[in-house]
Each structure stands twice: as structure tokens, then as C-alpha cells.
Design a protein around this motif. Structure first.
Motif, short mmCIF file in Angstrom:
data_model
loop_
_atom_site.label_atom_id
_atom_site.label_comp_id
_atom_site.label_asym_id
_atom_site.label_seq_id
_atom_site.Cartn_x
_atom_site.Cartn_y
_atom_site.Cartn_z
N SER A 12 44.36 -16.68 -72.97
CA SER A 12 43.15 -16.47 -71.69
C SER A 12 44.16 -16.88 -70.52
O SER A 12 44.88 -17.68 -70.57
N LEU A 13 43.79 -16.28 -69.50
CA LEU A 13 44.13 -16.58 -68.12
C LEU A 13 43.75 -17.77 -67.83
O LEU A 13 42.65 -18.33 -67.94
N ILE A 14 44.60 -18.73 -67.13
CA ILE A 14 44.41 -20.20 -67.02
C ILE A 14 43.17 -20.38 -66.17
O ILE A 14 42.36 -21.24 -66.26
N ASN A 15 42.78 -19.43 -65.14
CA ASN A 15 41.87 -19.47 -64.22
C ASN A 15 40.64 -18.92 -65.00
O ASN A 15 39.43 -18.95 -64.06
N ALA A 16 40.62 -18.37 -66.17
CA ALA A 16 39.44 -18.25 -66.77
C ALA A 16 38.85 -19.30 -67.45
O ALA A 16 37.46 -19.59 -67.92
N TYR A 17 39.46 -20.46 -67.76
CA TYR A 17 39.02 -21.57 -68.25
C TYR A 17 37.99 -22.47 -67.58
O TYR A 17 38.26 -22.52 -66.23
N GLY A 18 36.91 -22.99 -68.11
CA GLY A 18 36.25 -23.85 -67.36
C GLY A 18 36.58 -25.38 -68.07
O GLY A 18 37.50 -25.50 -68.82
N VAL A 19 36.45 -26.40 -67.03
CA VAL A 19 37.09 -27.76 -67.32
C VAL A 19 36.00 -28.69 -67.08
O VAL A 19 35.17 -28.93 -66.29
N ILE A 20 36.01 -29.53 -68.25
CA ILE A 20 35.24 -30.77 -68.27
C ILE A 20 35.97 -31.76 -68.42
O ILE A 20 37.15 -32.05 -69.02
N GLY A 21 35.51 -33.02 -68.05
CA GLY A 21 36.09 -34.43 -68.21
C GLY A 21 35.15 -35.60 -67.69
O GLY A 21 34.14 -35.18 -67.57
N ASP A 22 35.88 -36.62 -67.72
CA ASP A 22 35.10 -38.03 -67.39
C ASP A 22 36.02 -38.95 -66.66
O ASP A 22 35.64 -40.20 -66.66
N LEU A 28 39.82 -27.93 -71.59
CA LEU A 28 39.73 -26.66 -71.18
C LEU A 28 38.85 -25.57 -72.20
O LEU A 28 39.39 -25.59 -73.26
N ILE A 29 37.82 -25.00 -71.68
CA ILE A 29 37.04 -24.04 -72.50
C ILE A 29 37.03 -22.81 -72.08
O ILE A 29 36.66 -22.63 -70.96
N ALA A 30 37.38 -21.61 -73.04
CA ALA A 30 37.49 -20.43 -72.57
C ALA A 30 36.11 -19.82 -72.44
O ALA A 30 35.23 -20.37 -73.22
N PRO A 31 35.94 -18.58 -72.02
CA PRO A 31 34.65 -17.92 -72.11
C PRO A 31 34.05 -17.61 -73.32
O PRO A 31 33.06 -17.26 -73.37
N ASP A 32 35.19 -17.42 -74.24
CA ASP A 32 34.59 -16.89 -75.40
C ASP A 32 34.26 -18.21 -76.71
O ASP A 32 34.12 -18.07 -77.76
N GLY A 33 33.93 -19.39 -75.69
CA GLY A 33 33.38 -20.58 -76.62
C GLY A 33 34.59 -21.48 -77.03
O GLY A 33 34.17 -22.41 -78.01
N SER A 34 35.60 -21.11 -76.94
CA SER A 34 36.92 -21.85 -77.51
C SER A 34 37.50 -22.89 -76.66
O SER A 34 37.84 -22.67 -75.63
N ILE A 35 37.64 -24.10 -77.27
CA ILE A 35 38.21 -25.13 -76.45
C ILE A 35 39.76 -25.21 -76.99
O ILE A 35 39.99 -25.22 -78.15
N ASP A 36 40.40 -24.69 -76.09
CA ASP A 36 41.96 -24.44 -76.18
C ASP A 36 42.89 -25.55 -75.80
O ASP A 36 44.20 -25.63 -75.96
N TRP A 37 42.25 -26.56 -75.03
CA TRP A 37 43.05 -27.67 -74.66
C TRP A 37 42.29 -28.84 -74.77
O TRP A 37 41.12 -28.99 -74.23
N ALA A 38 42.54 -30.08 -75.75
CA ALA A 38 41.92 -31.34 -75.33
C ALA A 38 42.96 -32.40 -75.91
O ALA A 38 43.59 -32.21 -77.02
N GLN A 74 29.79 -18.19 -68.09
CA GLN A 74 29.94 -19.74 -67.85
C GLN A 74 29.44 -20.09 -66.58
O GLN A 74 29.54 -19.57 -65.46
N CYS A 75 28.88 -21.47 -66.53
CA CYS A 75 28.67 -21.92 -65.34
C CYS A 75 28.54 -23.63 -65.47
O CYS A 75 28.27 -24.13 -66.47
N TYR A 76 28.37 -24.14 -64.23
CA TYR A 76 28.22 -25.59 -64.33
C TYR A 76 26.79 -25.96 -64.06
O TYR A 76 26.18 -25.48 -63.22
N LEU A 77 26.45 -27.08 -64.75
CA LEU A 77 24.91 -27.29 -64.64
C LEU A 77 24.73 -28.45 -63.81
O LEU A 77 25.42 -29.70 -63.65
N HIS A 78 23.91 -28.27 -62.56
CA HIS A 78 23.33 -29.33 -61.50
C HIS A 78 24.66 -29.90 -61.17
O HIS A 78 24.49 -31.12 -60.80
#
Length: 255
Positions: A12-22, A28-38, A74-78
């Protein structure tokens, strides 16, 4: 019921990934529901999921409708770094919510009592994935392929009793998968899929969600198998991840 397992799209293109963290770890989470980096529990920890760099041998953690890993929305919540991926099919819709709890003892339903002491330490850093059916019904497939130490060492997978999760060990990394707050009807299956040419087995779950049903999966890493077992039984199965998700809404900032 017929289940399909189509291959993940190549890179997937790098700019297609959603990013979460703390602020300590990133996923990094792809739009097909796959976490490809953790890399957990910290930024500088060896990656346990690395398909972003090696599509064939790198690890991944994918939850997707069973008819194949097609792109969801995909979207970020609140205004948080909680990411939601929504999959819609003719027969129903499911929402996949991903976050890393920011850490609060108040989210625990009760204190965890161990032999001769009460555990009051801060909750262990973990990745939480919530999958819920919002209408209709949907067959779902989960594939988890952990590749410890940046995929440089083999891994061994051991299932927990009653399909409550699994332990995946390789080198000095011991990964814990816990199934929490299970609201899934039968049939539900959890199995180990081993390719003779691969170092790293895949953990596969198959189940059907109907409207209102859900499943919570928590993934964490420890330094020894003893600590991994303690984390699984004494902490991950006790935590209220729904409360921790609400707590995240009161905090701001991206990884």
C-alpha cells in the motif's frame, strides 16, 4: 459457509495508512484492515509486524470481511488518534476500531489480586482492536502473523484454552493475544496455519458477527514467557477496554 482468503494487495502507498499511537509506540493500519507495521511497547523496540517492508515475509495483523481484503473507509474518532475502518457489504456492515490506550488504572473494573499482593502498577502498553457489526451480518476473518525481532528469528505459536487467545514467542519477544469481551455466536474457530517454507506461523480466526455482536482483541509484548502468561491472565483479561477507549477521547495528541 465458504470462506475466502485472498492475498493482501502488494505494498500500500505510505500515505494510505492510518497512524495510531500513545507517544511511546506507533502502529500503521492499511484501509483493508491490515496492520503492516508495529513496534511495541516502544518506538525503538524491534518490530513484531513488518509487512510494510517485506510483503512476503513480514508480519501483519489483519481483520477483514471474509470475502476478501477490500478497502474500507477510514476516519479518526472525535479528534483523537483512535482510528475506525468501516466495511460495508450488501449483507451488512462492520466497524473496526483501533487504538493504544493512554494508560489509566481507573479503567480497570477491579484491582487485580495476585498471591500475597495487590497489583497496582500502571497497565501494560497494548494495541486494542474492536470489531463490531452495526447492521445485518458479516463473516469475518482475522489473520495474525507475528515476526519477532524484525522477522530475523523464527516464531512459535501456542493457543490458550477455550480459544481465549495465544502466545507467540521468538527470541526475546513474547507476544500475547487476548480475546476480551467476546460477543460472538458459534461457529468460532481459532487455528494455527503453518507454511513449511515459513519461519512464522499464522494465527487465523473465523467467525460471523450479527448486528450488535462484537469482539475485542488486545495485543502486547513481554520480555519472557513467564511475564507474558502473567500479563495475559492477571491483566489483559481483566481490563475494561471500552472504558479505556472512552478515556482516550478525553486526551489529545497523535503518537
Amino acid at each position: 459457509m465458504e470462506w475466502e482468503n485472498k492475498p493482501h494487495q502488494t505494498y500500500s502507498l505510505i500515505n494510505a495508512y492510518g497512524v495510531i499511537g500513545d507517544s511511546h509506540a506507533v502502529v500503521l493500519i492499511a484501509p483493508d484492515g491490515s496492520i503492516d507495521w508495529a513496534s511495541l511497547p516502544d518506538f525503538d523496540s524491534p518490530a513484531i509486524l513488518s509487512r510494510l517492508l517485506d510483503e512476503r515475509h513480514g508480519g501483519y495483523f489483519q481483520i477483514t470481511p471474509a470475502d476478501g481484503p477490500q478497502r474500507g473507509s477510514q476516519c479518526y474518532l472525535h479528534r483523537t488518534n483512535t482510528l475506525q475502518t468501516r466495511f460495508v457489504r450488501a449483507q451488512g456492515a462492520v466497524e473496526l476500531t483501533d487504538f493504544i490506550p493512554m494508560g489509566t488504572v481507573q479503567a480497570w473494573p477491579r484491582k487485580v489480586v495476585t498471591i500475597n499482593r495487590v497489583n497496582t502498577r500502571r497497565p501494560h502498553r497494548c494495541l486494542v482492536r474492536m470489531i463490531e457489526c452495526t447492521y445485518g451480518s458479516m463473516p469475518v476473518t482475522m489473520n495474525l502473523k507475528v515476526t519477532p525481532h524484525n522477522a530475523t528469528v523464527p516464531a512459535e505459536v501456542v493457543l490458550c484454552p477455550d480459544s481465549m487467545g495465544a502466545f507467540i514467542s521468538g527470541g526475546l519477544q513474547h507476544v500475547v493475544l487476548a480475546l476480551s469481551d467476546v460477543r460472538v455466536r458459534e461457529p468460532f474457530s481459532l487455528e494455527i496455519v503453518q507454511d513449511s517454507e515459513e519461519w512464522h506461523p499464522t494465527l487465523r480466526a473465523r467467525f460471523v458477527l450479527s448486528e450488535g455482536e462484537s469482539l475485542i482483541l488486545a495485543l502486547a509484548v513481554e520480555d519472557s514467557i513467564q511475564l507474558a502468561h502473567q500479563l495475559f491472565w492477571d491483566e489483559l483479561l481483566q481490563r475494561d477496554f471500552n472504558a479505556e477507549l472512552i478515556h482516550n477521547f478525553g486526551l489529545s495528541g497523535i503518537a
